[in-house]
Design an enzyme around this catalytic site. Structure first.
Site: not given
Ligand code: VGL
Ligand code: ZN
Length: 242
Positions: A47, A85, A87, A91, A120, A145, A190
């Site tokens: 990330d 990351d 989303h 989310h 984010h 993810k 993470c």
């Protein structure tokens, strides 16, 4: 067998036993006291995205400082995996998705307690792009993810429901990877979740501390190091690598 051959065999098995006892056989070798990644090692860059550095939507203090460290480390690895990351808009991990809730509060979800974050790393935005100064041209896989709107995924292996895999473990196992070296953002979310899942899934796991930066929300960094140590995650520095 001649006795001199037997002596050689015995001394070899003695050093193999020592290596096995130190947990190093088949994974890394020491060169001048350093850890040397090999063909069964992978660098995992977690990330390192605009969202998590200065100017992003969920900035991690000093997040951008990991970029040159990771760029240098990348030259030591023949296998590199990058995560993002990623989303959906609205989310469930976003405070904005829950009327009356504020960023950095907590909410109970069907899969457990969830920190509520500012919006984010929304799919396809500049905010979600990898940091422009990362030079990881040789990276082989980008794992995204957190793309299921109703469940978060700090870990690059498994969503927060604890049962939906991302496919990363299968990928690494099919490629013969036994050891993962974790870097990136954030140490206590993470990176830590990915490291502990790596152990659960049978990988050796090293976190390269100076190649990470933390959010540190209500003691989360100390708690993460404690959990990682209990699961056998090893804490090292970039200078420990040959
Ligand atoms: C992360 C909070 C929310 C991370 C991702 O990459 O550590 N932290 N989403
Ligand atoms: Zn997130």
């Amino acid at each position: 067998m001649s006795s001199s051959n037997r002596r050689v065999l015995l001394s070899l098995s003695g050093s193999a036993a020592l290596l096995a006892a130190s947990g190093l056989l088949g994974r890394t070798a020491f060169a001048a006291g350093k850890i040397k990644p090999n063909a069964t090692s992978a660098l995992v860059v977690v990330d390192v995205q605009n969202c998590f550095v200065t100017g992003g939507t969920l900035p991690v203090k000093g997040g951008e400082e990991v970029v040159p460290i990771i760029n240098t480390l990348s030259g030591k690895f023949e296998n590199i995996v990058v995560t993002q990351d990623w989303h959906t808009k609205g989310h469930t991990s976003f405070a904005s998705a829950h009327p009356g809730e504020k960023p950095f509060g907590m909410k109970k979800m069907f899969y457990g307690n969830q920190v509520l974050w500012p919006d984010h790393c929304v799919q396809g935005t500049d905010d979600a792009a990898l940091h422009k100064d990362l030079t990881l041209a040789s990276a082989q896989l980008i794992v995204r993810k957190g793309y299921h709107s109703g469940v978060d995924s700090y870990s690059a292996f498994m969503e927060a429901d604890g049962k939906t895999p991302t496919g990363l473990a299968g990928y690494l196992k099919q490629r013969g990877i036994k050891t993962v070296f974790l870097t990136g953002l954030a140490t206590d979310f993470c990176v830590a979740w990915t490291a502990t899942d790596a152990r659960k899934l049978g990988f050796e796991a090293f976190v390269i501390e100076d190649a990470t930066r933390a959010i540190d929300l209500n003691g989360s960094l100390a708690a993460a190091w404690k959990t990682m140590a209990a699961k056998g995650v090893k804490r090292i520095q970039s200078a420990d690598l040959a």
